[in-house]
Design a protein around this motif. Structure first.
Motif: not given
Length: 878
Positions: A229-234
């Motif tokens: 997953i993208n670390p910036n994806d809340d």
RNA sequence: GGGCGCAUAGCUCAGUUGGUUCAGAGCACUUGGUUUACACCCAAGGGGUCGGGGGUUCGAAUCCCUCUGCGCCCACCA
């Protein structure tokens, strides 16, 4: 010798090819002359001649024949390559038909079959090139698998290995599951295919949560070793540090975070399958993930595929979707357009696969090659220049070259393994040398060749052909031999832009590495041959004409001309058989022109007419001017333009004007002086046409007079440049307008050409009368009268400021003459006005160069004079 | 998505530093012509707002911007 009235191309072409071969004109040996060398782009040994080859080799032959006429030592080295993948695929297919499996054969047995195949079909293409007239030095014919060529390849491999440039790597490669081999990136063709995007639900370990992942390849879940997953994806922050459970195989995999994941695409979650996707491999390396390869080499599933083991990937895709759906893992299916890599040779869908391969480090090797083409003082020129951009793009993004192929047909990689591991090996030119190295490496003197196992892979075919310009002259094994020192670097290379990187760039690289010098000076890149609808010619479409049939129908000369009539370098050639027809027609025209000359009786009793003297002087200048143009076109590799210049010179100036000027009356003899000049002129004409139409020209050459083999056209001397009389050319341009004017009036008034007519000139300028005898002859006039006043009741026309009168028996149509003159007057006045506007513009007069202003003033004066003439005529009519 | 290139006559294409090679060539087309090398020929002719729009300049097919339509190469986000 009596000339037949019709030219029989088929018979003539065979005759002269045999003649050339018999007298060894194509063969070259180093001598004191300047060399001119071309190495042929070796076609596939088992291939047949197609339109691309015809174009390519016609161009090479034109260049070679011209160089030969220019007195250079011309050497065109022919040959073929072994085309490992294509040939092996054909041999495998043929064996299959006979019920033989490649895997059941030993290496030696398979090679025997492949050689049999090569001997059966090999070299046909070279025979076809002979039909086209190619003047290759057949004594030098090479094949990339000849013993000496292979030796050179192996020597280079060992050398590069010892320089530390060849390494063995575990890399993601393009795997062709049908051919069971690796392909280079360049051999993969991406096709758009309608596929699906499957949304799969993964459970979270120790949690009631789930996550959904979109994938195009659900069968690869058996190889999943992480979710990313993208670390910036809340949306997914609650999943950090947790683990997911892969459906069906229930493997527990970590959820990792990486900005590589595109939050917009699919669900924003990515399943990571390091063994089967290049990007996933990179992620896997970065996050130290396990690599699970789920495929066998034929892309069926292995034991990781559980109950799907042994089934093909596409079968499994269908079945697993069903199973996922039945078990509630499939959330939805969307249709999705994606690009799928397919094998250029077998058309199979490429599987990214991790495997052991041999690589060549390219970055350092490429540097001199980049400089050679793109540096400040380029040593190698590409024609057309636009391909330098493509070249730059390649060279600046160069990647290591995967040089191993899982094939038998080719040079076997000279790496020898000993002991157990695949990491224990030595690289050597022969097994004996390998043994010595292995003994040293192991400190075991008891080793024998039986303890060594040679790598089973073969080398990429391009790894032999990149040495071609050197190895055909034995420059690798024997670097200071006479041939290589004389012929290398070669002059021109003629090939298609599709292999600019595959082959051209790599030859340049090898040239600098192994000769310290470029392999050629110029690269002429031809276009693709397409049909009239711009479709690429291919066997499947059936739009590719049979090369030999074309030659049979239109003659080799006709086809050569047809191919070159409209094929600027680098532009695709839209091939149309009518072009060959035009080529054949050109041949017939030349043939008939010589029949005319050949049929004249000579009389020593008559003097040379003034008109013939002028005609010869004029054509000689015209020829010289064309010769300069032709040189210029050749220097820029504009072969179509060179041919067109010749075509127009022969058709229009020579046949249309010159022969008409000197032609004696019906059944009248010609004077000896004129005939002698005409023959000399004809000889020069034949010389410049010869590179394009070798057969016809050689044939006519020998009808002219008895010639010894030393006097054959093919080895004659290109015409020497002489001064040009520009005045004569300019004067004749004016004269041809006068003659056209006479013809126009004849046509308008239906005056048959055989009727002799009267002719008067009101000559305002003191233009000279040099060509009067010719105007009289070609206009069929009773004479030319110079008058100081307009002739009344005559048909008129004007050229520049002179006015011409043709008296008309009976009355002329005054109204229509007035109308014609009025229109001409209006046009000229309009033209004058625009010129005067320009001249009255101060900024124009001040800023434009003097030359431009002067020419505008001349235009003004000419227009004023012409207006006076027209007005005078109008007055006399009224 | 990134890069490169192209657009001129019905077709295929020339057109080099902006100005006499500037609007061209070949093919195709129209009209007329065959006892005299060639109908695979000869002669005469028609045909283009140089992709659209804007700009720079005394002057643009040519230089700049923009739009449109094509082509090629590279990378391909599951």
């Amino acid at each position: 010798m009596q000339m037949p009235s019709k030219y029989d191309a088929n018979q003539v072409e065979n005759k002269w090819y045999d003649y050339w071969m018999k007298h060894n004109y194509f063969h070259s040996e180093p001598d004191e002359r300047e060399p001119y060398t071309i190495v042929i782009p070796p076609p596939n040994v088992t291939g047949v001649l197609h339109m691309g080859h015809m174009l390519n080799n016609t161009i090479q032959d034109v260049l070679i024949r011209r160089a030969r006429l220019l007195g250079k030592n011309a050497c065109w080295v022919p040959g073929t390559d072994h085309a490992s993948i294509a040939t092996e695929a054909k041999v495998v297919a043929k064996l299959k038909e006979q019920g033989i499996n490649k895997s059941d054969l030993t290496r030696e047995e398979f090679l025997k079959h492949a050689w049999d195949w090569t001997h059966e079909y090999g070299g046909v293409i070279l025979q076809q090139l002979k039909k086209l007239g190619c003047s290759c030095d057949w004594d030098r014919t090479k094949f990339t698998l000849d013993d000496d060529m292979s030796e050179a390849v192996i020597k280079v491999f060992v050398d590069l290995y010892e320089k530390g440039l060849i390494y063995r790597g575990f890399r993601m490669v393009n795997w062709d599951p049908e051919a069971k081999t690796t392909l280079s990136d360049e051999e993969v063709i991406y096709e758009e295919r309608q596929g699906n995007l499957y949304y799969l639900q993964y459970k979270i370990d120790g949690s009631p949560d789930t996550l959904t992942i979109a994938t195009t390849r659900p069968e690869t879940i058996f190889g999943d070793t992480a979710i990313c997953i993208n670390p910036n994806d809340d949306r997914f922050s609650h999943l950090r540090g947790k683990k997911a459970i892969v459906p069906i195989c229930n493997r527990v995999v970590p959820i990792i975070e990486d900005e590589y994941v595109d939050m917009e695409f699919g669900t924003g979650c990515l399943k990571v399958t390091p063994a089967h996707d290049e990007n996933d491999k990179n992620l896997g390396d970065k996050h130290s993930l396990e690599v699970i390869d789920i495929f066998n080499e034929d892309a069926s599933l292995n034991s990781y595929g559980l109950h799907y083991e042994g089934k093909d990937r596409f079968v499994v895709r269908k079945e697993i979707v069903k199973e996922l759906e039945e078990n509630g893992f499939l959330i939805k299916t969307e249709s999705h357009l994606n690009k799928v890599g397919t094998s250029e040779r077998t058309k199979a869908v490429i599987e990214p696969r991790l495997s052991d391969q041999w690589f060549l480090k390219m970055e350092e090797l490429a540097k001199p090659a980049t400089q050679a083409v793109l540096g400040e003082n380029p040593e190698i020129n590409l024609y057309p220049k636009k391909f330098e951009n493509t070249y730059r793009h390649w060279m600046e993004n160069i990647r290591d070259w995967n040089i191993s192929r899982q094939l038998i047909w080719g040079q076997q990689i000279p790496a020898y393994y000993y002991g157990d591991g695949k990491d224990h090996f030595v690289v050597a030119e022969t097994i004996e040398q390998a043994l010595e190295k292995a003994k040293k490496a192991t400190n075991n003197q008891a080793l024998t060749t039986k303890d060594l196992r040679q790598d089973t892979d073969a080398l990429d075919t391009w790894f032999s052909s990149w040495l071609w310009p050197i190895s055909v002259f034995d420059g690798i094994r024997n670097p200071e031999n006479k041939d290589i020192n004389y012929y290398y670097p070669t002059n021109d290379l003629v090939t298609g832009p599709d292999i600019l990187f595959f082959w051209v760039a790599r030859m340049i690289i090898a040239g600098y590495e192994y000769k310290g010098e470029k392999p050629f000076n110029n690269v002429y890149l031809t276009g693709l041959v397409r049909d009239k609808q711009r479709r690429k010619m291919s066997k499947q479409l059936g739009n590719s004409p049979d090369a030999l049939k074309l030659i049979e129908e239109y003659s080799a000369d006709g086809v050569r001309v047809g191919l070159l009539l409209s094929s600027a370098a680098g532009n695709d050639l839209l091939f149309d058989e009518s072009l060959c027809q035009q080529g054949k027609g050109f041949g017939t025209k030349i043939w008939n022109a010589f029949r005319l000359v050949d049929g004249w009786e000579v009389s020593k009793a008559i003097d040379q007419p003034e008109s013939s003297k002028m005609a010869i002087a004029w054509y000689e200048s015209k020829f010289q001017k064309a010769l300069l143009e032709i040189e210029d076109h050749f220097s820029k590799y504009r072969l179509s333009d060179a041919l067109m210049t010749i075509y127009k010179l022969i058709f229009d100036d020579f046949c249309g004007w010159f022969l008409e000027m000197i032609k004696p009356g019906y059944q009248q003899p010609i004077d000896a002086k004129t005939l002698k000049s005409v023959i000399a002129i004809f000889e020069d004409n034949l010389k410049i046409i010869h590179p394009f139409m070798p057969f016809l020209t050689e044939d006519i050459w020998h009808y002219m007079k008895e010639r010894t083999p030393e006097e054959a056209l093919i080895i004659s001397k290109w015409p020497v440049a002489k001064p040009i009389n520009e005045t004569l050319i300019t004067e004749f341009e004016f004269v041809s307008e006068v003659i056209s004017g006479i013809r126009s009036i004849r046509k308008e008034k239906n005056i048959p050409f055989k009727d002799v007519i009267g002719f008067s000139v009101l000559n305002k300028e003191n233009s000279n009368t040099n060509f009067d005898s010719i105007i009289k002859k070609l206009g069929n006039l009773d004479g030319i009268n110079y008058v100081s006043e307009a002739i009344e009741g005559a048909l008129t026309f004007r050229v520049k400021s002179s006015e011409y009168f043709i008296p008309m028996a009976g009355s002329i149509d005054v109204d229509s003459e007035i109308k014609k003159l009025t229109e001409e007057l209006q046009y000229t006045e309009g033209f004058l006005k625009s010129v005067q506007n320009k001249l009255s513009n101060e900024r124009f007069v001040n800023n434009a160069p003097d030359q431009v202003v002067a020419s505008e003033k001349k235009k003004e004066a000419d227009a004023l004079a012409k207006i006076d003439t027209i007005k005078a005529s109008l007055d006399s009519l009224k």
